[in-house]
Design a protein around this motif. Sequence first.
Motif, PDB file in Angstrom:
ATOM      1  N   ALA A 123       1.039  -1.000  -0.097  1.00 44.42           N
ATOM      2  CA  ALA A 123      -0.148   0.278   0.061  1.00 44.42           C
ATOM      3  C   ALA A 123       0.679   1.507   0.154  1.00 44.42           C
ATOM      4  O   ALA A 123       0.759   1.671  -0.553  1.00 44.42           O
ATOM      5  N   MET A 124       1.650   1.773   0.433  1.00 50.22           N
ATOM      6  CA  MET A 124       2.688   2.781   0.511  1.00 50.22           C
ATOM      7  C   MET A 124       3.971   2.590  -0.315  1.00 50.22           C
ATOM      8  O   MET A 124       3.874   3.995  -0.206  1.00 50.22           O
ATOM      9  N   THR A 127       1.939   4.861  -2.832  1.00 47.05           N
ATOM     10  CA  THR A 127       1.997   5.575  -1.958  1.00 47.05           C
ATOM     11  C   THR A 127       2.420   7.207  -2.139  1.00 47.05           C
ATOM     12  O   THR A 127       2.589   7.639  -2.130  1.00 47.05           O
ATOM     13  N   THR A 128       3.810   6.474  -1.252  1.00 48.46           N
ATOM     14  CA  THR A 128       5.024   7.255  -1.824  1.00 48.46           C
ATOM     15  C   THR A 128       5.465   7.470  -2.576  1.00 48.46           C
ATOM     16  O   THR A 128       6.042   9.050  -3.092  1.00 48.46           O
ATOM     17  N   TYR A 131       3.113  10.819  -3.870  1.00 51.48           N
ATOM     18  CA  TYR A 131       3.605  11.720  -3.093  1.00 51.48           C
ATOM     19  C   TYR A 131       5.138  12.098  -3.683  1.00 51.48           C
ATOM     20  O   TYR A 131       4.726  13.570  -4.517  1.00 51.48           O
ATOM     21  N   GLU A 211      -0.930  18.743  -1.765  1.00 53.13           N
ATOM     22  CA  GLU A 211      -1.442  18.745  -0.586  1.00 53.13           C
ATOM     23  C   GLU A 211      -1.931  19.926   0.466  1.00 53.13           C
ATOM     24  O   GLU A 211      -3.448  19.789   0.992  1.00 53.13           O
TER      25      GLU A 211
END
Length: 249
Positions: A123-124, A127-128, A131, A211
């Motif tokens: 999952a990360m 996501t990483t 970002y 963000e």
Amino acid sequence: MFTPARRRCAQSITSNSSSTSIPTFLLPAFSPAAPRPFTTTSPNLSKIGSAPLSVPPGVTFKILPPKNAARTGRSQQMSTVQIKGPLGELQMDIPPYVNINQDASLPGPTLTVADSTDAKQRAMWGTTRAYLQNHILGVSEGHSAILRLVGVGYRASVETSATTVSEEYPGQQYVNLKVGYSHPVELGIPKGVTASTPQPTRLLLEGSEKEVVMQFAAKIKAWRKPEPYKGKGIFVNGETIKLKNKKIK
């Protein structure tokens, strides 16, 4: 459900093979069933996480040494990625199980994880990478959000002073909203975000960190969310709403 019965029948047939025989086409029905996998496809890597990062010219992508775990209070050390560009500088902490390969032969930095079977790491992974790509785009081109104020008398303006909120940093500006309340709504613009009003009913937010820009846009929208009967409210970017028929008693 019928596997035990078939197994007993097959055992009895094997023990009496000298006197009994079964047709050949029935043998697969009495043979022990092989375990069937849940899926026949092979596991795939993360499509987003495994994609190389696109670093345009004029942007530097640098990995800083890991932080001191004893000072930060973490059990594992986390490395920091520093991204510099024409519009500013951003930093992001990387989880310790995410590795960044900066091989010159690759089209861009590539991310991998220590254990691709772990759900949290998978999952990360994406996501990483998302970002980091947003930070790269932010320091090179910037992020923006356009807010549309739909309603009779709805207006927005950018002011240098405010009476209902206090100053958070020197030179802070404020967004003044007139959206149907008996008083104007004043909101302080976060640091690193610039606001302008090309039209009285349009508010443009720009900044290098996506963000922060979108969170401030959501904060403004919360004062007058779009309603489905008259279509009035504050819309962000290309947001639309489906109108409903009026309730008739």
